[in-house]
Design a protein around this motif. Structure first.
Motif, mmCIF file in Angstrom:
data_model
loop_
_atom_site.group_PDB
_atom_site.id
_atom_site.type_symbol
_atom_site.label_atom_id
_atom_site.label_comp_id
_atom_site.label_asym_id
_atom_site.label_seq_id
_atom_site.Cartn_x
_atom_site.Cartn_y
_atom_site.Cartn_z
ATOM 1 N N LEU A 71 1.143 -14.928 8.327
ATOM 2 C CA LEU A 71 2.600 -15.039 8.278
ATOM 3 C C LEU A 71 3.279 -13.717 7.942
ATOM 4 O O LEU A 71 4.494 -13.591 8.097
ATOM 5 N N GLY A 72 2.505 -12.763 7.451
ATOM 6 C CA GLY A 72 3.084 -11.490 7.053
ATOM 7 C C GLY A 72 3.828 -11.585 5.738
ATOM 8 O O GLY A 72 4.890 -10.999 5.561
ATOM 9 N N TYR A 73 3.267 -12.321 4.789
ATOM 10 C CA TYR A 73 3.879 -12.508 3.474
ATOM 11 C C TYR A 73 3.130 -11.672 2.436
ATOM 12 O O TYR A 73 1.931 -11.840 2.274
ATOM 13 N N ARG A 74 3.856 -10.785 1.769
ATOM 14 C CA ARG A 74 3.252 -9.862 0.787
ATOM 15 C C ARG A 74 2.010 -9.207 1.397
ATOM 16 O O ARG A 74 0.939 -9.127 0.803
ATOM 17 N N THR A 75 2.196 -8.763 2.611
ATOM 18 C CA THR A 75 1.100 -8.366 3.485
ATOM 19 C C THR A 75 0.261 -7.225 2.951
ATOM 20 O O THR A 75 -0.968 -7.255 3.036
ATOM 21 N N ARG A 76 0.891 -6.200 2.419
ATOM 22 C CA ARG A 76 0.129 -5.040 1.959
ATOM 23 C C ARG A 76 -0.813 -5.418 0.821
ATOM 24 O O ARG A 76 -1.995 -5.066 0.849
ATOM 25 N N LEU A 77 -0.323 -6.141 -0.161
ATOM 26 C CA LEU A 77 -1.153 -6.573 -1.288
ATOM 27 C C LEU A 77 -2.247 -7.517 -0.807
ATOM 28 O O LEU A 77 -3.421 -7.373 -1.172
ATOM 29 N N GLN A 118 -5.990 -0.799 7.168
ATOM 30 C CA GLN A 118 -4.950 -0.314 8.076
ATOM 31 C C GLN A 118 -3.677 -1.143 7.925
ATOM 32 O O GLN A 118 -2.576 -0.600 7.901
ATOM 33 N N VAL A 119 -3.823 -2.450 7.814
ATOM 34 C CA VAL A 119 -2.656 -3.316 7.603
ATOM 35 C C VAL A 119 -2.002 -2.977 6.260
ATOM 36 O O VAL A 119 -0.774 -2.881 6.168
ATOM 37 N N ALA A 120 -2.822 -2.779 5.233
ATOM 38 C CA ALA A 120 -2.273 -2.423 3.916
ATOM 39 C C ALA A 120 -1.519 -1.096 3.982
ATOM 40 O O ALA A 120 -0.472 -0.932 3.351
ATOM 41 N N ALA A 121 -2.031 -0.153 4.746
ATOM 42 C CA ALA A 121 -1.406 1.169 4.822
ATOM 43 C C ALA A 121 -0.139 1.182 5.673
ATOM 44 O O ALA A 121 0.841 1.819 5.305
ATOM 45 N N PHE A 122 -0.155 0.477 6.793
ATOM 46 C CA PHE A 122 0.939 0.590 7.752
ATOM 47 C C PHE A 122 1.871 -0.609 7.775
ATOM 48 O O PHE A 122 2.887 -0.588 8.458
ATOM 49 N N GLY A 123 1.535 -1.672 7.050
ATOM 50 C CA GLY A 123 2.424 -2.820 6.941
ATOM 51 C C GLY A 123 2.253 -3.838 8.047
ATOM 52 O O GLY A 123 1.501 -3.635 8.996
ATOM 53 N N PRO A 124 2.971 -4.943 7.925
ATOM 54 C CA PRO A 124 2.795 -6.081 8.818
ATOM 55 C C PRO A 124 3.566 -5.996 10.124
ATOM 56 O O PRO A 124 3.312 -6.756 11.041
ATOM 57 N N GLY A 125 4.533 -5.105 10.232
ATOM 58 C CA GLY A 125 5.372 -5.048 11.413
ATOM 59 C C GLY A 125 6.587 -5.947 11.290
ATOM 60 O O GLY A 125 6.786 -6.648 10.290
ATOM 61 N N ALA A 126 7.405 -5.904 12.319
ATOM 62 C CA ALA A 126 8.697 -6.599 12.296
ATOM 63 C C ALA A 126 8.565 -8.117 12.378
ATOM 64 O O ALA A 126 9.438 -8.838 11.888
ATOM 65 N N LEU A 127 7.503 -8.622 12.997
ATOM 66 C CA LEU A 127 7.326 -10.073 13.145
ATOM 67 C C LEU A 127 6.548 -10.611 11.955
ATOM 68 O O LEU A 127 5.395 -11.009 12.053
ATOM 69 N N SER A 128 7.209 -10.615 10.794
ATOM 70 C CA SER A 128 6.563 -11.024 9.551
ATOM 71 C C SER A 128 7.605 -11.544 8.575
ATOM 72 O O SER A 128 8.795 -11.217 8.681
ATOM 73 N N LEU A 129 7.142 -12.339 7.623
ATOM 74 C CA LEU A 129 8.046 -12.788 6.566
ATOM 75 C C LEU A 129 8.512 -11.619 5.702
ATOM 76 O O LEU A 129 9.636 -11.623 5.215
ATOM 77 N N ASP A 130 7.649 -10.622 5.545
ATOM 78 C CA ASP A 130 8.048 -9.442 4.783
ATOM 79 C C ASP A 130 9.255 -8.771 5.421
ATOM 80 O O ASP A 130 10.189 -8.359 4.725
ATOM 81 N N ALA A 131 9.262 -8.647 6.737
ATOM 82 C CA ALA A 131 10.392 -8.018 7.431
ATOM 83 C C ALA A 131 11.658 -8.852 7.250
ATOM 84 O O ALA A 131 12.738 -8.304 7.021
ATOM 85 N N ARG A 132 11.513 -10.159 7.315
ATOM 86 C CA ARG A 132 12.681 -11.035 7.152
ATOM 87 C C ARG A 132 13.252 -10.950 5.743
ATOM 88 O O ARG A 132 14.441 -11.105 5.549
ATOM 89 N N SER A 133 12.384 -10.695 4.761
ATOM 90 C CA SER A 133 12.840 -10.640 3.372
ATOM 91 C C SER A 133 13.312 -9.246 2.970
ATOM 92 O O SER A 133 13.799 -9.052 1.872
ATOM 93 N N GLY A 134 13.104 -8.278 3.845
ATOM 94 C CA GLY A 134 13.534 -6.923 3.557
ATOM 95 C C GLY A 134 12.500 -6.071 2.853
ATOM 96 O O GLY A 134 12.768 -4.946 2.467
#
Length: 140
Positions: A71-77, A118-134
């Motif tokens: 879902l891309g929630y708190r993706t880096r952690l 790599q996901v932790a370093a570069f993030g989840p991208g725009a299609l993620s809950l993280d992006a929606r939450s800012g």
């Protein structure tokens, strides 16, 4: 020369990468959840203490954290913790490196950890809950 993907392709790629990584953990977690006795026996057979606690931790990571990754929630952690889990399971469960099958599983776990880092370093991208939450979703 810098290579960059068009925005739509970048968004689809990050989502697909998260989904592919998460799918491995979700399938494994469902297997453990539907056959806990077999998993407990395997954990016990390698001599780990507290097999029930180890199973519970594995289920949290493989079902809970993998869902968060998807879902891309708190993706880096989440990706960072899952990378640590992948390395730990490689060392604990696939350490018979003279056995070709175990060696392949060991390397697979390390490769998965690499993808998660790599996901932790570069993030989840725009299609993620993280992006929606800012939350920060991409490395600048």
């Amino acid at each position: 020369m810098t290579f960059s993907l068009p925005t739509n392709l970048h968004n689809a790629t990050t989502l697909t990468g998260r989904a592919l990584l998460a799918s491995l953990f979700l399938v494994s977690g469902l297997g453990k959840a539907t056959a806990p006795a077999a998993t407990l026996g395997y954990i016990g057979s390698i001599g780990l203490p507290f097999p029930a606690l180890a199973l519970a931790a594995a289920l949290v990571v493989e079902l809970g954290f993998a869902t968060a990754l998807l879902l891309g929630y708190r993706t880096r952690l989440v990706a960072f913790v899952m990378a640590g889990f992948s390395i730990a399971t490689a060392l604990m469960f696939h350490n018979q490196l003279g056995d070709q099958n175990q060696f392949i599983h060991f390397l697979k776990n390390l490769a998965i950890a690499g993808g998660l880092l790599q996901v932790a370093a570069f993030g989840p991208g725009a299609l993620s809950l993280d992006a929606r939450s800012g939350r920060r979703v991409a490395q600048a």
